[in-house]
Design a protein around this motif. Structure first.
Motif, PDB file in Angstrom:
ATOM      1  N   ARG A 123      32.053  52.874  50.280  1.00  0.00           N
ATOM      2  CA  ARG A 123      31.400  51.568  50.868  1.00  0.00           C
ATOM      3  C   ARG A 123      30.786  50.490  50.026  1.00  0.00           C
ATOM      4  N   ALA A 124      30.436  49.241  50.517  1.00  0.00           N
ATOM      5  CA  ALA A 124      30.116  48.097  49.714  1.00  0.00           C
ATOM      6  C   ALA A 124      28.753  48.403  49.149  1.00  0.00           C
ATOM      7  N   ARG A 125      27.881  49.194  50.083  1.00  0.00           N
ATOM      8  CA  ARG A 125      26.642  49.747  49.548  1.00  0.00           C
ATOM      9  C   ARG A 125      26.200  50.707  48.663  1.00  0.00           C
ATOM     10  N   ASP A 126      27.559  51.586  48.355  1.00  0.00           N
ATOM     11  CA  ASP A 126      27.538  52.734  47.743  1.00  0.00           C
ATOM     12  C   ASP A 126      27.364  52.547  46.059  1.00  0.00           C
ATOM     13  N   VAL A 127      26.875  53.404  45.438  1.00  0.00           N
ATOM     14  CA  VAL A 127      26.600  53.156  43.865  1.00  0.00           C
ATOM     15  C   VAL A 127      27.858  54.043  43.346  1.00  0.00           C
ATOM     16  N   HIS A 128      28.452  55.130  44.020  1.00  0.00           N
ATOM     17  CA  HIS A 128      29.462  55.787  43.321  1.00  0.00           C
ATOM     18  C   HIS A 128      30.710  55.087  43.364  1.00  0.00           C
ATOM     19  N   ARG A 129      31.795  55.244  42.505  1.00  0.00           N
ATOM     20  CA  ARG A 129      32.896  54.415  42.471  1.00  0.00           C
ATOM     21  C   ARG A 129      34.314  55.350  43.120  1.00  0.00           C
ATOM     22  N   GLU A 130      33.956  56.704  43.298  1.00  0.00           N
ATOM     23  CA  GLU A 130      35.060  57.425  43.619  1.00  0.00           C
ATOM     24  C   GLU A 130      34.488  58.059  45.024  1.00  0.00           C
ATOM     25  N   PRO A 131      35.523  58.378  45.950  1.00  0.00           N
ATOM     26  CA  PRO A 131      35.392  59.276  47.126  1.00  0.00           C
ATOM     27  C   PRO A 131      34.594  60.784  46.421  1.00  0.00           C
ATOM     28  N   THR A 132      33.601  60.959  47.093  1.00  0.00           N
ATOM     29  CA  THR A 132      32.898  62.267  46.910  1.00  0.00           C
ATOM     30  C   THR A 132      32.520  63.016  48.034  1.00  0.00           C
ATOM     31  N   PRO A 133      32.976  64.409  48.142  1.00  0.00           N
ATOM     32  CA  PRO A 133      32.881  64.939  49.459  1.00  0.00           C
ATOM     33  C   PRO A 133      31.396  65.208  49.790  1.00  0.00           C
ATOM     34  N   ASP A 190      17.959  59.003  49.606  1.00  0.00           N
ATOM     35  CA  ASP A 190      19.071  59.970  49.045  1.00  0.00           C
ATOM     36  C   ASP A 190      20.219  58.765  48.786  1.00  0.00           C
ATOM     37  N   GLY A 191      20.204  58.073  47.783  1.00  0.00           N
ATOM     38  CA  GLY A 191      21.076  56.953  47.252  1.00  0.00           C
ATOM     39  C   GLY A 191      21.813  57.225  46.125  1.00  0.00           C
ATOM     40  N   LEU A 192      21.087  58.033  45.083  1.00  0.00           N
ATOM     41  CA  LEU A 192      21.718  58.346  43.695  1.00  0.00           C
ATOM     42  C   LEU A 192      21.877  59.702  43.774  1.00  0.00           C
ATOM     43  N   ASP A 193      22.855  59.958  42.658  1.00  0.00           N
ATOM     44  CA  ASP A 193      22.985  61.477  42.351  1.00  0.00           C
ATOM     45  C   ASP A 193      21.854  62.152  41.927  1.00  0.00           C
ATOM     46  N   GLY A 194      21.476  63.042  42.598  1.00  0.00           N
ATOM     47  CA  GLY A 194      20.278  63.915  42.277  1.00  0.00           C
ATOM     48  C   GLY A 194      18.963  63.440  42.884  1.00  0.00           C
ATOM     49  N   LEU A 195      18.873  62.501  43.306  1.00  0.00           N
ATOM     50  CA  LEU A 195      17.517  61.580  43.683  1.00  0.00           C
ATOM     51  C   LEU A 195      16.897  62.422  44.701  1.00  0.00           C
ATOM     52  N   ALA A 196      17.246  62.540  45.960  1.00  0.00           N
ATOM     53  CA  ALA A 196      16.492  63.288  46.830  1.00  0.00           C
ATOM     54  C   ALA A 196      16.269  64.467  46.583  1.00  0.00           C
ATOM     55  N   ALA A 197      17.277  65.454  45.956  1.00  0.00           N
ATOM     56  CA  ALA A 197      17.084  66.758  45.768  1.00  0.00           C
ATOM     57  C   ALA A 197      15.955  67.087  44.698  1.00  0.00           C
ATOM     58  N   GLY A 198      15.946  66.104  43.803  1.00  0.00           N
ATOM     59  CA  GLY A 198      15.013  66.217  42.549  1.00  0.00           C
ATOM     60  C   GLY A 198      13.613  65.616  43.086  1.00  0.00           C
ATOM     61  N   MET A 199      13.459  64.631  43.896  1.00  0.00           N
ATOM     62  CA  MET A 199      12.313  64.263  44.193  1.00  0.00           C
ATOM     63  C   MET A 199      11.748  65.147  45.203  1.00  0.00           C
ATOM     64  N   VAL A 200      12.260  65.895  46.078  1.00  0.00           N
ATOM     65  CA  VAL A 200      11.777  66.615  47.086  1.00  0.00           C
ATOM     66  C   VAL A 200      11.346  68.124  46.344  1.00  0.00           C
ATOM     67  N   CYS A 201      11.987  68.361  45.417  1.00  0.00           N
ATOM     68  CA  CYS A 201      11.796  69.494  44.373  1.00  0.00           C
ATOM     69  C   CYS A 201      10.475  69.477  43.653  1.00  0.00           C
ATOM     70  N   ILE A 202      10.101  68.249  43.175  1.00  0.00           N
ATOM     71  CA  ILE A 202       9.150  67.755  42.534  1.00  0.00           C
ATOM     72  C   ILE A 202       7.717  68.131  43.636  1.00  0.00           C
ATOM     73  N   ALA A 203       8.000  67.373  44.736  1.00  0.00           N
ATOM     74  CA  ALA A 203       7.023  67.350  46.107  1.00  0.00           C
ATOM     75  C   ALA A 203       6.710  68.678  46.189  1.00  0.00           C
ATOM     76  N   SER A 204       8.031  69.487  46.639  1.00  0.00           N
ATOM     77  CA  SER A 204       7.636  70.875  46.846  1.00  0.00           C
ATOM     78  C   SER A 204       6.757  71.679  45.905  1.00  0.00           C
ATOM     79  N   ALA A 205       7.227  71.631  44.469  1.00  0.00           N
ATOM     80  CA  ALA A 205       6.312  72.317  43.651  1.00  0.00           C
ATOM     81  C   ALA A 205       4.634  71.935  43.599  1.00  0.00           C
ATOM     82  N   ALA A 206       4.501  70.960  43.867  1.00  0.00           N
ATOM     83  CA  ALA A 206       3.313  70.164  43.990  1.00  0.00           C
ATOM     84  C   ALA A 206       2.534  71.149  45.175  1.00  0.00           C
ATOM     85  N   PHE A 207       3.332  70.804  46.111  1.00  0.00           N
ATOM     86  CA  PHE A 207       2.912  71.525  47.572  1.00  0.00           C
ATOM     87  C   PHE A 207       2.622  72.968  47.493  1.00  0.00           C
TER      88      PHE A 207
END
Length: 428
Positions: free
Chosen positions: A36-46, A162-179
């Motif tokens: 889509r126009a708002r997507d950052v990636h350039r190839e369809p990804t599952p 969750d808009g960039l590759d690895g962004l949401a998973a990494g940020m939640v992982c950091i937050a859950s580690a501190a928590f």
């Protein structure tokens, strides 16, 4: 601690091993929307990466239920079952959205129902620790509304980031580690058994994110989709609700130091502060998105390219660098708050947070700078961060001069007149 680490490792291993087959299933099922126009990636990804994360969650809770110490969490509390019920419901809604793109209002209703399911099974806020006031008991309706609001806000905050590759998973992982460190300190160091479910939730959440990240780092081979982002947001909210509204200082031992410890930690350091701090960046992005879209006359759920990670890309940061900057700020806020709850009187903590914030601001001003790893770490980093060897200059080939009978010279089998090799001014 060993049982928590085992649960984390099992969750991460199951998530990691299932992500590959889930990717193939997503491709066969057609869960690969066009770019889509708002997507950052350039190839369809599952999408549908949340399927592997959900089974990792189930595996982690199943293993924890059969461990000696963690099994007591399931015996004495209904919160793990409440979490699994809400996660299963929100996961099904996310799977349908990843495949069929359901309406935003339907997703919002599903999020509220999932939160209500957890409330019905006992995972709700019963009281709030307020500084200088103490413990404020909530009515059933107040606790239900506050719990549902916190769950819905957290789910959408994680979903928006969750808009960039690895962004949401990494940020939640950091937050859950501190928590996890915060909840484990309450449970193990001070004997507050009510903090055990939140500690388990944080360990399982870390395992889900760590198992999925290798497949989701740039360039991502699969996206978690709404089935993953909404689910990890719900798990994060469940831990915050458990540690905030379930730990009651009045049920502690009134004769020991536990009561004074809890009272010094709960009203002053505020368990609310930790959940809010780990959601600081996603929540800020959510609030800015709602204000921006409402100001333009759009729906708050209308997608655009105005999120914080999109702004970093517009400034000139690369995809990986924008993700690392978001990681950095999440770690500074989450672990800075964690350090403050341990010792709020230490000036070194304040100075360290201020120094790290200055480093973060400095990094934001260097979008063109590409970091390079030292030579000893070349084999541990992606190729784009390795030092490229400078190619040696190739020596000039030795010409094959062959004299000719007519005064010309043959070079490489070709004949040139001698005067063609002289400068143009010498021909006059």
């Amino acid at each position: 601690m060993r049982e928590y680490l085992l649960t984390l490792c099992i969750t991460a291993a199951v998530t990691y091993l299932l992500t590959g087959p889930v990717r193939k299933f997503a491709i066969v099922a057609g869960a690969m929307p066009a770019v889509r126009a708002r997507d950052v990636h350039r190839e369809p990804t599952p999408r549908l990466g949340g399927i592997a994360m959900f089974f990792g969650l189930c595996a982690g809770l199943l293993v924890a239920d059969h461990l000696t110490n963690l099994s007591q969490v399931f015996a004495e509390s209904n919160e793990p079952r409440a979490l699994l019920s809400g996660a299963a419901l929100i996961w099904l809604i996310g799977v349908l959205d990843d495949k069929f793109e359901i309406d935003a209002l339907i997703k919002l209703g599903g999020q509220m129902i999932a939160a209500g399911v957890m409330v019905m099974q006992g995972l709700t806020i019963l009281w709030l620790p307020i500084p200088s006031v103490g413990i404020v008991a909530l009515t059933q309706w107040q606790g239900t509304l506050l719990t549902v609001a916190l769950v819905v806000i957290t789910i959408n905050a994680v979903n928006f980031v969750d808009g960039l590759d690895g962004l949401a998973a990494g940020m939640v992982c950091i937050a859950s580690a501190a928590f996890f460190m915060y909840a484990y300190r309450l449970w193990f160091s001070y004997g507050i058994e009510a903090a055990a479910p939140a500690t388990l939730f944080a360990a399982v959440l870390m395992g889900m994110c760590l198992g999925f990240l290798p497949h989701n780092m740039h360039p991502a081979r699969i996206f978690m989709g709404d089935s993953g982002s909404m689910m990890i947001g719900l798990v994060l909210a469940a831990g915050a609700i458990s540690i905030t509204g379930q730990v009651d200082p009045d049920v502690m031992n009134l004769y020991g130091s536990e009561r004074s410890t809890v009272y010094s930690m709960v009203p002053v350091y505020i368990p609310l502060l930790m959940p809010l701090s780990i959601l600081a960046i996603p929540a800020a992005d959510l609030i800015l998105a709602i204000v921006r879209r409402t100001w333009r006359g759009q729906s708050p759920f209308a997608a655009d390219r105005g999120h914080l990670h999109h702004r970093l890309l517009e400034v000139g940061h690369s995809h990986s660098r924008a993700v690392l900057i978001m990681y950095f700020w999440s770690a500074v806020i989450a672990f800075g708050t964690l350090a403050y709850t341990v010792n709020s009187a230490s000036m070194w903590i304040v100075l360290a947070i201020a120094m790290l914030s200055g480093v973060g601001l400095f990094l934001l001003l260097l979008p063109r700078f590409t970091p390079r790893a030292p030579r000893w770490a070349q084999s541990f980093v992606p190729p784009r961060y390795r030092r490229r060897p400078v190619p040696a200059a190739a020596p000039d080939p030795v010409p094959d001069w062959t004299p000719s009978l007519n005064g010309a010279t043959a070079i490489g089998g070709r004949t040139h007149e001698a005067e063609e090799r002289s400068p143009a001014g010498a021909r006059r």
